[in-house]
Write a protein that holds these residues in place. Structure first.
Motif, PDB file in Angstrom:
ATOM      1  N   SER B 106      -6.281 -31.372  61.435  1.00  0.00           N
ATOM      2  CA  SER B 106      -4.875 -31.264  61.831  1.00  0.00           C
ATOM      3  C   SER B 106      -3.956 -31.580  60.655  1.00  0.00           C
ATOM      4  O   SER B 106      -2.757 -31.299  60.707  1.00  0.00           O
ATOM      5  N   TYR B 108      -3.897 -29.957  58.041  1.00  0.00           N
ATOM      6  CA  TYR B 108      -3.401 -28.655  57.578  1.00  0.00           C
ATOM      7  C   TYR B 108      -2.117 -28.275  58.324  1.00  0.00           C
ATOM      8  O   TYR B 108      -1.205 -27.715  57.740  1.00  0.00           O
ATOM      9  N   LEU B 109      -2.091 -28.574  59.604  1.00  0.00           N
ATOM     10  CA  LEU B 109      -0.886 -28.274  60.381  1.00  0.00           C
ATOM     11  C   LEU B 109       0.253 -29.206  59.966  1.00  0.00           C
ATOM     12  O   LEU B 109       1.372 -28.755  59.704  1.00  0.00           O
ATOM     13  N   MET B 110      -0.070 -30.497  59.868  1.00  0.00           N
ATOM     14  CA  MET B 110       0.982 -31.466  59.554  1.00  0.00           C
ATOM     15  C   MET B 110       1.593 -31.205  58.182  1.00  0.00           C
ATOM     16  O   MET B 110       2.783 -31.418  57.977  1.00  0.00           O
ATOM     17  N   ARG B 112       1.955 -28.381  56.720  1.00  0.00           N
ATOM     18  CA  ARG B 112       2.733 -27.146  56.578  1.00  0.00           C
ATOM     19  C   ARG B 112       3.881 -27.078  57.609  1.00  0.00           C
ATOM     20  O   ARG B 112       4.388 -26.017  57.913  1.00  0.00           O
TER      21      ARG B 112
END
Lengths: 246, 160
Positions: B106, B108-110, B112
């Protein structure tokens, strides 16, 4: 237009060059297949586009460097999964809607419905196939112009993948771009508009599917020719082994 | 008054870690142990007096020219366990970042998100707020102890 100029990524301390002087322009509406053997640099290149890895070179989106101002125009689905396992589908929807102003709630609902994914169950309890579907659903619902997918269907069965490609292409707007890394070349061949081949961090081939069709060659033949794949390699090796044994 | 939504200060989908829970126990222990101040205070007060007699016949008289031990010496080291709470909060910050790399990525989500502070706020927010609260608790108890020091110490023996 997503533009990569002279991208180079060296992993420290090993010194391994994962991406070596790659330049690439990807325009709106393209469906780009990014192919290459394991370790070719596909994942590294994708993560560099998203700013998840530092690299040398220049990456721009419509001429602007990728910053917090335009990062929402890129989305990412990865086989490593980037969702929160303890959160439900709908909680993810709320989180995305809060952070991505163009989040497409209707698309999210429609895809969740189509794939019969439970909305109120923690995503971590989904099957592997469902997790992959959910990861892709979030990426395509984010409202991004460029959807980057790294082996998104690893672990899904063939029917499931087929469904997804069709639905995906059916729902995408003309200006939405897909950059898809996968080993399933034959499967995605009918769906992509361009093939980019990577080998040891360098671009070995970059061809539109239209051009390949005009030349009358399929994707697999193009890939084999580009990689200098010798079809008789296995037969030769087996013969040599047999002769040694004899 | 605007209510602060504390859920915005913890990683998405994560409950309190045991670092926070142990941290709270350490802080409470530290604050309770600081009450040993009163034992020191009354020992120091006793030293100001001459005591004669036994039991109900005890007579206490203030020593001539007796001066009370300074407050700083009485309160010294009383909050020495509090820094351990801060260590646990530091571990909590580390664990929050690590949480985004466990099970799924997660992170990667945080990383971007258009709001670049979201990840850091969620990792640093609660530990920092708790550290500030612990400092306020230490300050509040120090004021309380100082008032007790002033109330119990005979006026003429105050060193100030």
């Amino acid at each position: 237009m997503l533009e990569l100029k002279n991208i180079r990524k060296v992993y420290r301390p090993s010194g391994k060059v994962a991406v070596d002087n790659v330049s690439l322009s990807i325009g709106p509406g393209e469906v780009v297949g990014l192919f290459g053997e394991n370790g070719a640099g596909k994942t590294t290149l994708m993560k560099s586009m998203l700013g998840l890895l530092r690299c040398e070179g220049e990456i721009t989106l419509d001429g602007e460097p990728i910053t917090t101002k335009n990062i929402a125009r890129l989305s990412f689905a990865t086989s490593e999964h980037s969702f929160f396992p303890t959160l439900t589908g709908d909680a993810h929807r709320d989180f995305y809607a809060e952070h991505f102003p163009k989040f497409d709630g209707k698309r999210y609902e429609a895809l969740m419905e189509f794939f019969s994914l439970p909305k109120n169950k923690p995503v971590g309890k989904f099957s592997t196939g469902q997790k992959n579907q959910f990861e892709v659903i979030l990426a395509v619902s984010q409202g991004a112009d460029y959807i980057i997918m790294d082996e998104p269907f690893a672990g899904n069965d063939v029917f499931n993948r087929e469904d997804f490609y069709k639905v995906l292409l059916g729902i995408l707007r003309d200006d939405e771009t897909i950059i898809l890394s996968t080993h399933l070349m034959e499967e995605v061949e009918p769906f992509i508009s361009r093939a980019v081949l990577l080998h040891k961090g360098k671009i070995l081939g970059d061809e539109s599917m239209e051009a390949l069709q005009d030349q009358g060659i399929g994707l697999m033949d193009y890939v084999k020719a580009t990689y200098n794949y010798r079809a008789d390699r296995v037969a030769k090796a087996l013969n040599e082994l047999r002769n040694e044994e004899g | 008054m605007t209510k602060i939504d504390m859920r915005r200060y913890r990683p998405v989908g994560r409950e309190d870690s045991y670092y926070i829970q142990i941290g709270w126990v350490v802080l409470l222990t530290a604050l309770v142990m600081s009450m040993e101040f009163f034992i020191r205070l009354f020992d120091a007060l006793d030293a100001l007096y001459d005591t004669r007699g036994f039991g109900t016949q005890v007579v206490r008289t203030l020593k001539a020219g007796a001066v009370m031990v300074p407050f700083s010496a009485v309160v010294k080291d009383r909050f020495m366990l509090v820094p351990f709470f801060w260590v646990f909060m530091g571990l909590e910050v580390w664990d929050c970042y690590d949480y985004h790399k466990k099970a799924t990525k997660s992170i990667y989500l945080m990383r971007r998100l258009p709001d670049k502070w979201e990840l850091h706020r969620r990792c640093w927010g609660r530990p920092l707020i708790y550290c500030i609260l612990s400092l306020l608790a230490v300050a509040g108890m120090t004021v309380l102890y100082f008032l007790a020091y002033l109330v119990f110490t005979p006026w003429e023996c105050l060193p100030y």
